[in-house]
Design a protein around this motif. Structure first.
Motif, PDB file in Angstrom:
ATOM      1  N   UNK A 220       0.789  -1.219   0.000  1.00  0.00           N
ATOM      2  CA  UNK A 220       0.000   0.000   0.000  1.00  0.00           C
ATOM      3  C   UNK A 220       0.823   1.272   0.000  1.00  0.00           C
ATOM      4  N   UNK A 221       2.100   1.161  -0.380  1.00  0.00           N
ATOM      5  CA  UNK A 221       2.992   2.319  -0.369  1.00  0.00           C
ATOM      6  C   UNK A 221       2.957   3.012  -1.720  1.00  0.00           C
ATOM      7  N   UNK A 222       2.600   4.267  -1.718  1.00  0.00           N
ATOM      8  CA  UNK A 222       2.701   5.091  -2.918  1.00  0.00           C
ATOM      9  C   UNK A 222       4.161   5.516  -3.054  1.00  0.00           C
ATOM     10  N   UNK A 223       4.776   5.152  -4.175  1.00  0.00           N
ATOM     11  CA  UNK A 223       6.233   5.265  -4.316  1.00  0.00           C
ATOM     12  C   UNK A 223       6.755   6.667  -4.056  1.00  0.00           C
ATOM     13  N   UNK A 224       6.054   7.661  -4.527  1.00  0.00           N
ATOM     14  CA  UNK A 224       6.508   9.042  -4.373  1.00  0.00           C
ATOM     15  C   UNK A 224       6.478   9.502  -2.921  1.00  0.00           C
ATOM     16  N   UNK A 225       5.781   8.747  -2.061  1.00  0.00           N
ATOM     17  CA  UNK A 225       5.646   9.134  -0.658  1.00  0.00           C
ATOM     18  C   UNK A 225       6.499   8.283   0.280  1.00  0.00           C
TER      19      UNK A 225
END
Length: 289
Positions: free
Chosen positions: A143-148
């Motif tokens: 669930x990790x958004x790469x940019x964050x």
């Protein structure tokens, strides 16, 4: 200079707790284990350029999206906190650490409890080495958004530090938060950040870390003054920063070079494999102790 070792501990290598015993018996100062929960078969992310320094075993995985291959140890890696807990139970002096844990992919309340428990059970021998990760698909499954991911690492570490130190801990960030809570045991946990020493990494180390784990050590002489400047800008003493070159294949000249930079600990790469091969490598490395 303290010398440690790192290896991808898997279901096919010498057991991590046996490796810790063997390393401690030979006089090595530390053992660091990496983390990957899984490797998606449909991986499109290129293999990291630094995987040669990971201590991975020779078997290879081929993604379905192209010809890119990756050592299968990435998919077979044991959970480092479980493996290091087993190592803590059968050793008494060796430092036990993650090299590196993927903190963006972890829930901070549970992870803080696991780390504090490991620090308590090991008698204060644990070091948390962390990284931002490289595998976009693996992170997405968490669930990790790469940019964050950098923001998540920062908030997770700050939240865990609150749990480790405050009698009544609370945290409210953009991505992580919890109400005032009790959580024991408390723990003092050194946090080392791995990665290339660019401005954002150095600023992060100065803000919420305790040191840097450069993989291979390239560019250290030029980067250390920049890290010192980042510490000073954050109002911290640069002399307190721990510098731990990671995944090194040793020779006398390289270790002497590190010594001239003031490095006090170097982590040597051990390729995964059966017990006899690993012990032979450890025996050869004792020449540098």
């Amino acid at each position: 200079m303290r010398l440690g070792i790192t290896m991808f501990a898997t279901d096919r290598t010498m057991a991590a707790h046996e490796l810790a015993v063997a390393a401690e018996e030979r006089g090595f100062a530390s053992l660091y284990l990496p983390e990957h929960t899984h490797i998606p078969v449909s991986r499109a992310t290129p293999a990291p350029a630094t995987h040669e320094a990971s201590g991975a075993e020779p078997g290879m995985l081929r993604g379905v999206n192209g010809d890119e291959t990756l050592p299968e140890s990435y998919a077979r890696a044991l959970d480092p906190f479980v493996a290091l807990a087993a190592a803590a139970a059968v050793t008494s002096t060796i430092t036990l650490g993650t090299g590196v844990a993927l903190i963006a992919q972890r829930e901070p309340l549970v992870t803080a409890k696991a780390i504090a428990s490991l620090q308590h059970l090991s008698g204060g021998r644990f070091v948390l080495g962390i990284g931002y990760g490289w595998n976009v698909e693996e992170a997405a499954d968490h669930g990790v958004r790469w940019s964050l991911r950098r923001d998540l690492v920062r908030e997770n570490v700050l939240a865990m530090r609150a749990l480790w130190t405050d009698e009544v801990a609370s945290f409210k960030g953009e991505h992580v938060g919890f109400e005032p809570s009790w959580s024991w045991p408390k723990a003092s946990v050194p946090v080392l950040l791995g990665g290339v020493g660019g401005p954002r990494l150095l600023a992060a180390i100065a803000e919420f870390g305790d040191g840097w784990m450069p993989v291979g050590g390239a560019g250290m002489r030029e980067t250390l003054p920049k890290l010192a400047a980042a510490y000073e800008a954050a109002g911290r003493d640069p002399s307190t920063a721990r510098i731990v070159p990671f995944g090194t294949l040793p020779n006398a000249a390289k270790l002497e070079y590190y010594a001239t930079l003031g490095v006090e600990e170097v982590v040597l790469r051990v390729n995964g494999g059966p017990r006899e091969e690993i012990l032979a490598t450890l025996d050869a490395y004792t020449a540098f102790l």
